[in-house]
Design an enzyme around this catalytic site. Structure first.
Site, PDB file in Angstrom:
ATOM      1  N   ASN A   1       0.830  -1.625   0.284  1.00 40.25           N
ATOM      2  CA  ASN A   1       0.222   0.025  -0.004  1.00 40.25           C
ATOM      3  C   ASN A   1       1.157   1.094   0.301  1.00 40.25           C
ATOM      4  O   ASN A   1       1.670   1.641   1.182  1.00 40.25           O
ATOM      5  CB  ASN A   1      -0.851  -0.081   1.272  1.00 40.25           C
ATOM      6  CG  ASN A   1      -1.182   0.846   1.474  1.00 40.25           C
ATOM      7  OD1 ASN A   1      -2.078   1.905   0.466  1.00 40.25           O
ATOM      8  ND2 ASN A   1      -2.550   1.370   2.378  1.00 40.25           N
ATOM      9  N   TRP A   2       1.358   1.830  -1.329  1.00 39.88           N
ATOM     10  CA  TRP A   2       1.856   2.930  -1.117  1.00 39.88           C
ATOM     11  C   TRP A   2       1.356   4.418  -0.607  1.00 39.88           C
ATOM     12  O   TRP A   2       1.970   5.646  -0.448  1.00 39.88           O
ATOM     13  CB  TRP A   2       2.357   3.613  -2.627  1.00 39.88           C
ATOM     14  CG  TRP A   2       3.558   2.176  -3.367  1.00 39.88           C
ATOM     15  CD1 TRP A   2       3.208   0.876  -2.988  1.00 39.88           C
ATOM     16  CD2 TRP A   2       3.711   2.184  -5.314  1.00 39.88           C
ATOM     17  NE1 TRP A   2       4.134   0.185  -4.096  1.00 39.88           N
ATOM     18  CE2 TRP A   2       4.427   1.339  -4.909  1.00 39.88           C
ATOM     19  CE3 TRP A   2       3.706   3.524  -5.254  1.00 39.88           C
ATOM     20  CZ2 TRP A   2       5.327   1.287  -6.002  1.00 39.88           C
ATOM     21  CZ3 TRP A   2       4.748   3.196  -6.804  1.00 39.88           C
ATOM     22  CH2 TRP A   2       4.776   2.018  -6.989  1.00 39.88           C
ATOM     23  N   LYS A   3      -0.157   4.388  -0.115  1.00 39.53           N
ATOM     24  CA  LYS A   3      -0.537   5.424   0.140  1.00 39.53           C
ATOM     25  C   LYS A   3      -0.197   6.478  -0.500  1.00 39.53           C
ATOM     26  O   LYS A   3       0.147   6.082  -1.853  1.00 39.53           O
ATOM     27  CB  LYS A   3      -0.511   5.948   1.545  1.00 39.53           C
ATOM     28  CG  LYS A   3      -0.800   4.379   2.608  1.00 39.53           C
ATOM     29  CD  LYS A   3       0.241   4.017   3.889  1.00 39.53           C
ATOM     30  CE  LYS A   3      -0.230   3.546   4.930  1.00 39.53           C
ATOM     31  NZ  LYS A   3      -0.087   3.099   5.744  1.00 39.53           N
TER      32      LYS A   3
ATOM     33  N   HIS B   1      -9.547   0.925   5.377  1.00 37.46           N
ATOM     34  CA  HIS B   1      -8.199   0.915   5.745  1.00 37.46           C
ATOM     35  C   HIS B   1      -7.923   2.164   6.797  1.00 37.46           C
ATOM     36  O   HIS B   1      -8.975   3.203   7.022  1.00 37.46           O
ATOM     37  CB  HIS B   1      -6.555   1.952   4.573  1.00 37.46           C
ATOM     38  CG  HIS B   1      -5.668   1.363   4.965  1.00 37.46           C
ATOM     39  ND1 HIS B   1      -5.229   2.820   6.007  1.00 37.46           N
ATOM     40  CD2 HIS B   1      -4.244   0.596   5.315  1.00 37.46           C
ATOM     41  CE1 HIS B   1      -4.166   3.101   6.869  1.00 37.46           C
ATOM     42  NE2 HIS B   1      -3.112   1.534   6.088  1.00 37.46           N
TER      43      HIS B   1
ATOM     44  N   GLU C   1      -6.577   4.404   7.784  1.00 41.37           N
ATOM     45  CA  GLU C   1      -6.500   5.579   8.078  1.00 41.37           C
ATOM     46  C   GLU C   1      -8.029   6.492   7.098  1.00 41.37           C
ATOM     47  O   GLU C   1      -7.808   7.210   7.553  1.00 41.37           O
ATOM     48  CB  GLU C   1      -5.402   6.500   7.111  1.00 41.37           C
ATOM     49  CG  GLU C   1      -3.824   5.623   7.614  1.00 41.37           C
ATOM     50  CD  GLU C   1      -2.772   5.521   7.193  1.00 41.37           C
ATOM     51  OE1 GLU C   1      -2.296   5.708   5.669  1.00 41.37           O
ATOM     52  OE2 GLU C   1      -2.216   5.146   7.624  1.00 41.37           O
TER      53      GLU C   1
ATOM     54  N   GLU D   1      -4.976  -5.520  10.748  1.00 37.97           N
ATOM     55  CA  GLU D   1      -4.342  -4.068  10.704  1.00 37.97           C
ATOM     56  C   GLU D   1      -4.392  -3.362  12.152  1.00 37.97           C
ATOM     57  O   GLU D   1      -4.975  -2.095  12.126  1.00 37.97           O
ATOM     58  CB  GLU D   1      -4.440  -3.155   9.600  1.00 37.97           C
ATOM     59  CG  GLU D   1      -3.582  -3.872   7.969  1.00 37.97           C
ATOM     60  CD  GLU D   1      -3.138  -2.799   7.798  1.00 37.97           C
ATOM     61  OE1 GLU D   1      -2.275  -2.913   7.302  1.00 37.97           O
ATOM     62  OE2 GLU D   1      -4.150  -1.899   7.420  1.00 37.97           O
TER      63      GLU D   1
ATOM     64  N   GLY E   1       2.534   2.152  11.164  1.00 43.35           N
ATOM     65  CA  GLY E   1       3.398   3.059  10.383  1.00 43.35           C
ATOM     66  C   GLY E   1       4.296   3.296  11.539  1.00 43.35           C
ATOM     67  O   GLY E   1       4.937   4.853  11.850  1.00 43.35           O
TER      68      GLY E   1
ATOM     69  N   SER F   1       3.954  -2.502  10.116  1.00 50.65           N
ATOM     70  CA  SER F   1       5.453  -2.542  10.485  1.00 50.65           C
ATOM     71  C   SER F   1       5.777  -3.746  10.274  1.00 50.65           C
ATOM     72  O   SER F   1       6.296  -4.570  10.883  1.00 50.65           O
ATOM     73  CB  SER F   1       5.253  -1.969  11.995  1.00 50.65           C
ATOM     74  OG  SER F   1       5.428  -0.463  12.217  1.00 50.65           O
TER      75      SER F   1
ATOM     76  N   GLY G   1       2.898  -1.451   4.098  1.00 51.49           N
ATOM     77  CA  GLY G   1       2.581   0.288   4.471  1.00 51.49           C
ATOM     78  C   GLY G   1       4.571   0.279   3.958  1.00 51.49           C
ATOM     79  O   GLY G   1       4.730   0.544   2.833  1.00 51.49           O
ATOM     80  N   GLY G   2       4.796   1.134   4.842  1.00 47.55           N
ATOM     81  CA  GLY G   2       6.326   1.564   3.969  1.00 47.55           C
ATOM     82  C   GLY G   2       7.462   1.075   3.976  1.00 47.55           C
ATOM     83  O   GLY G   2       7.789   1.512   3.081  1.00 47.55           O
TER      84      GLY G   2
HETATM   85  P1  PGA Z   1       2.792   0.839   7.711  1.00 47.27           P
HETATM   86  O1  PGA Z   1       1.397   0.337   7.070  1.00 47.27           O
HETATM   87  O2  PGA Z   1       3.414  -1.140   7.037  1.00 47.27           O
HETATM   88  O3  PGA Z   1       3.997   1.579   7.096  1.00 47.27           O
HETATM   89  O4  PGA Z   1       2.803  -0.208   9.170  1.00 47.27           O
HETATM   90  C1  PGA Z   1       0.733  -0.669   7.125  1.00 47.27           C
HETATM   91  C2  PGA Z   1      -0.891  -0.034   6.056  1.00 47.27           C
HETATM   92  O5  PGA Z   1      -1.151   0.847   6.289  1.00 47.27           O
HETATM   93  O6  PGA Z   1      -1.451  -0.982   5.558  1.00 47.27           O
END
Ligand code: PGA
Length: 249
Positions: free
Chosen positions: A9-11, A94, A96, A166, A172, A212, A233-234
């Protein structure tokens, strides 16, 4: 046999040149695992990514969509728009989106319906906040998120549903659920599915862990019996790290 899936997930990261660069880097990596690999670039770069990866085994997926087919929803994108450029899978719910854009179980239920009506696969995200875990309410929170958004569906719909647990406190933050915490929750999720839809459905749905995940912890997390992959994510913004995770199976 459940599918192993690793989705990046590049966000809201990577403009067009950065997207092209990362795609080039991704294509240099070797895959040694059986995982299905997906990346979710931002809307403006979906088409470019789709075109670049047309002949490749990486699926390009969307980070979100609206529940309506079309209409006066400024700034939104519909399932049929995604489908018309070849996108077949969408991430919904998600944390966010829930936290910053007021997405609720009710609006997510409508989005899931819209995705299914368009024959799209959904990666449905949910997870508890830190205070829920501290008060040992995490299972009840997750259960209600799943029930409210998904339990109106027929069993057959779960062929097109992937779940992504999640925990919000792990996204993050560098803090990861321990492999045991992930396994316990994934087993609970599978039991919740089994109670409603039976073992066949519960055993066939892939449940991803997100929060993470890094090259250094992926193997241990993916080694758990009910963890079928990861939403990354990251670490998905770096091709080598991402493939180290893909190859952790
Ligand atoms: P993260 O994000 O790996 O940066 O913790 C995961 C996600 O939001 O799907």
């Amino acid at each position: 046999m459940r599918k192993h899936i690793v989705a990046g997930n590049w966000k809201m990261n990577n403009d067009l040149p950065q997207t092209e660069l990362l795609l080039t880097e991704l294509l240099k990596q070797n895959q040694t695992s059986d995982a299905e690999v997906m990346i979710a670039p931002t809307f403006t770069n979906l088409w470019q990514a789709f075109e670049s990866l047309r002949q490749e085994s990486i699926e390009v997926i969307a980070q979100n969509m609206h529940f309506a087919e079309n209409g006066a929803y400024t700034g939104e994108i519909s399932a049929s728009m995604l489908k018309s450029i070849g996108i077949k899978t969408v991430i919904l719910g998600h944390s966010e989106r829930r936290a910053y854009y007021n997405e609720t179980d009710e609006s997510l239920a409508k989005k899931v319906d819209a995705a299914l009506a368009n024959d799209m696969r959904t990666i449905f995200c949910f997870g508890e906040e830190l205070q829920d875990r501290k008060s040992e309410n995490h299972e009840a929170v997750v259960e209600s998120q799943i029930k409210n958004a998904l339990f109106h569906l027929e069993a057959d719909a779960f062929k097109n549903i992937v779940l992504a647990y999640e925990p919000v406190w792990a996204i993050g933050t560098g803090e990861t659920a321990s492999p045991e915490q992930a396994q316990d929750m994934h087993a609970f999720i599978r039991k919740t599915l089994a109670d409603k839809y039976g073992n066949d459905v519960a055993d066939s749905v892939s449940i991803l862990y997100g929060g993470s995940v890094k090259p250094g912890n992926a193997k241990e997390i993916f080694g758990k019996p009910d963890v079928d992959g990861g939403l990354i994510g990251g670490a998905s913004l770096n091709a080598e790290d991402f493939y180290a995770i893909v190859n952790a199976f």
